[in-house]
Scaffold this motif. Structure first.
Motif, mmCIF file in Angstrom:
data_model
loop_
_atom_site.group_PDB
_atom_site.id
_atom_site.type_symbol
_atom_site.label_atom_id
_atom_site.label_comp_id
_atom_site.label_asym_id
_atom_site.label_seq_id
_atom_site.Cartn_x
_atom_site.Cartn_y
_atom_site.Cartn_z
ATOM 1 N N ARG A 147 0.643 -1.118 -0.044
ATOM 2 C CA ARG A 147 -0.041 0.093 -0.040
ATOM 3 C C ARG A 147 0.982 1.170 -0.006
ATOM 4 N N GLY A 148 0.352 2.376 -0.933
ATOM 5 C CA GLY A 148 1.227 3.434 -0.872
ATOM 6 C C GLY A 148 0.823 4.056 -2.400
ATOM 7 N N ASN A 149 1.979 4.994 -2.823
ATOM 8 C CA ASN A 149 1.809 5.592 -3.986
ATOM 9 C C ASN A 149 2.472 5.060 -5.001
ATOM 10 N N MET A 150 1.652 4.588 -5.881
ATOM 11 C CA MET A 150 1.862 3.849 -7.223
ATOM 12 C C MET A 150 2.422 4.744 -8.325
ATOM 13 N N PRO A 151 3.526 4.752 -8.910
ATOM 14 C CA PRO A 151 4.028 5.632 -10.092
ATOM 15 C C PRO A 151 3.059 5.331 -11.201
ATOM 16 N N VAL B 151 -2.648 3.780 -2.528
ATOM 17 C CA VAL B 151 -3.507 2.451 -3.063
ATOM 18 C C VAL B 151 -2.899 1.228 -2.955
ATOM 19 N N VAL B 152 -3.656 0.153 -2.957
ATOM 20 C CA VAL B 152 -2.974 -1.127 -2.993
ATOM 21 C C VAL B 152 -2.594 -1.477 -4.277
ATOM 22 N N TYR B 153 -1.299 -2.074 -4.275
ATOM 23 C CA TYR B 153 -0.710 -2.377 -5.703
ATOM 24 C C TYR B 153 0.397 -3.713 -5.539
ATOM 25 N N PHE B 154 0.713 -4.173 -6.575
ATOM 26 C CA PHE B 154 1.928 -4.922 -6.447
ATOM 27 C C PHE B 154 2.408 -5.367 -7.895
ATOM 28 N N GLU B 155 3.456 -6.177 -7.873
ATOM 29 C CA GLU B 155 4.061 -6.253 -9.199
ATOM 30 C C GLU B 155 3.323 -7.471 -10.033
ATOM 31 N N ARG B 156 2.540 -7.137 -10.979
ATOM 32 C CA ARG B 156 1.429 -7.988 -11.859
ATOM 33 C C ARG B 156 1.892 -9.180 -12.252
ATOM 34 N N PRO B 157 1.116 -10.089 -12.376
ATOM 35 C CA PRO B 157 1.273 -11.296 -13.186
ATOM 36 C C PRO B 157 1.266 -11.027 -14.781
ATOM 37 N N ARG C 65 -9.792 -8.129 -8.343
ATOM 38 C CA ARG C 65 -10.169 -7.044 -9.212
ATOM 39 C C ARG C 65 -9.125 -6.020 -9.221
ATOM 40 N N PHE C 66 -8.671 -5.836 -10.625
ATOM 41 C CA PHE C 66 -7.590 -4.825 -10.934
ATOM 42 C C PHE C 66 -8.266 -3.475 -11.216
ATOM 43 N N GLY C 67 -7.412 -2.608 -10.955
ATOM 44 C CA GLY C 67 -7.658 -1.090 -11.252
ATOM 45 C C GLY C 67 -6.584 -0.510 -12.547
ATOM 46 N N ARG C 68 -5.941 0.356 -12.236
ATOM 47 C CA ARG C 68 -4.992 1.112 -13.150
ATOM 48 C C ARG C 68 -3.845 0.171 -13.386
ATOM 49 N N GLN C 69 -3.278 0.067 -14.487
ATOM 50 C CA GLN C 69 -1.992 -0.670 -14.612
ATOM 51 C C GLN C 69 -0.771 0.389 -15.298
ATOM 52 N N SER C 70 0.302 0.086 -14.644
ATOM 53 C CA SER C 70 1.205 0.935 -14.692
ATOM 54 C C SER C 70 2.643 0.250 -14.958
ATOM 55 N N GLY C 71 2.991 0.099 -16.080
ATOM 56 C CA GLY C 71 4.176 -0.746 -16.427
ATOM 57 C C GLY C 71 4.013 -2.014 -15.841
ATOM 58 N N GLN D 52 -2.949 -1.668 -9.827
ATOM 59 C CA GLN D 52 -3.523 -1.273 -8.691
ATOM 60 C C GLN D 52 -4.556 -2.697 -8.471
ATOM 61 N N ILE D 53 -4.879 -2.748 -7.293
ATOM 62 C CA ILE D 53 -5.647 -3.831 -6.669
ATOM 63 C C ILE D 53 -6.857 -3.051 -6.080
ATOM 64 N N VAL D 54 -8.243 -3.280 -6.443
ATOM 65 C CA VAL D 54 -9.445 -2.740 -6.163
ATOM 66 C C VAL D 54 -9.792 -3.628 -5.237
ATOM 67 N N SER D 55 -9.797 -5.106 -5.278
ATOM 68 C CA SER D 55 -10.519 -5.836 -4.351
ATOM 69 C C SER D 55 -9.708 -7.207 -4.187
ATOM 70 N N GLY D 56 -10.058 -8.041 -3.474
ATOM 71 C CA GLY D 56 -9.445 -9.354 -3.286
ATOM 72 C C GLY D 56 -8.250 -9.726 -2.620
#
Length: 203
Positions: free
Chosen positions: A35-39, A132-138, A165-171, A175-179
């Motif tokens: 969780r934090g600021n996602m570039p 926002v909640v996010y991670f390095e995506r599959p 459920r995903f939100g915005r993708q950035s490289g 972003q993770i919206v739920s789950g």
């Protein structure tokens, strides 16, 4: 709940564990949820437009938000995995597309064998999403979509399926919206063949 199997007594959980498919821990990659600021990074492709000065031209759709701006930091990959750093120095309306044509000027010369017209990939930092909640995506994750993923249980011996459920993708980030929640450890290796399973055993 207990079940009689032969002369022994086992729990329903034991039976479920025995039926869970196994996956080798050395064959998977696991990423943490943060969780934090996602570039926010755009990843337009383009080509070398000038050798001196070293410049690359890329196209970005005009409806992109946040919109790119002159001065923003950018990077270019001419020969993977090497990355060259620069900035957006010019921005014009493209003539044949509903796009902006951006010029990225690099801070160092191109490799000796580079040529005008060589196709390149780029990354432009255009802003960030706050808190926002996010991670390095599959690799198969797509923005504003849902997909099943497996997150590790606290003991690390099993992973359970959850719909994300995903939100915005950035490289490489998404972003993770739920789950999923901050701190969750998620298998990002392709597990689609087990999408009908509730749990996986990590061996």
């Amino acid at each position: 709940t207990f079940l009689l199997l032969g002369l022994g007594i086992v729990t329903v959980q034991d039976v479920a564990a025995q039926s869970s498919p196994e996956i080798d821990k050395n064959s998977i990659s696991v990423h943490p949820v943060r969780r934090g600021n996602m570039p926010i990074r755009l990843m337009p492709r383009g080509e070398i437009s000038s050798l001196s000065p070293p410049e690359v031209a890329v196209l970005v759709p005009t409806g992109t938000t946040p919109s790119p701006q002159v001065g923003q930091r950018a990077s270019v990959q001419v020969k993977p995995p090497d990355v060259m750093i620069g900035n957006v120095v010019d921005m014009d309306r493209a003539t044949l597309h509903d796009s902006w044509k951006l010029t990225i000027r690099l801070n160092e010369p191109f490799p000796a064998d580079a040529a005008v017209g060589t196709k390149v990939g780029s990354l432009i930092e255009v802003g960030e999403l706050k808190d926002v909640v996010y991670f390095e995506r599959p690799a198969s994750a797509r923005e504003n979509a849902e997909m099943p993923l497996f997150m590790l249980e606290p003991n690390g011996e099993f992973a359970k399926r959850t719909t994300v459920r995903f939100g915005r993708q950035s490289g490489a980030l998404i972003q993770i919206v739920s789950g999923l929640s901050p701190g969750d450890m998620v298998i990002v290796t392709d597990t689609s063949k087990w999408n009908s399973q509730e749990r996986l055993r990590i061996k």
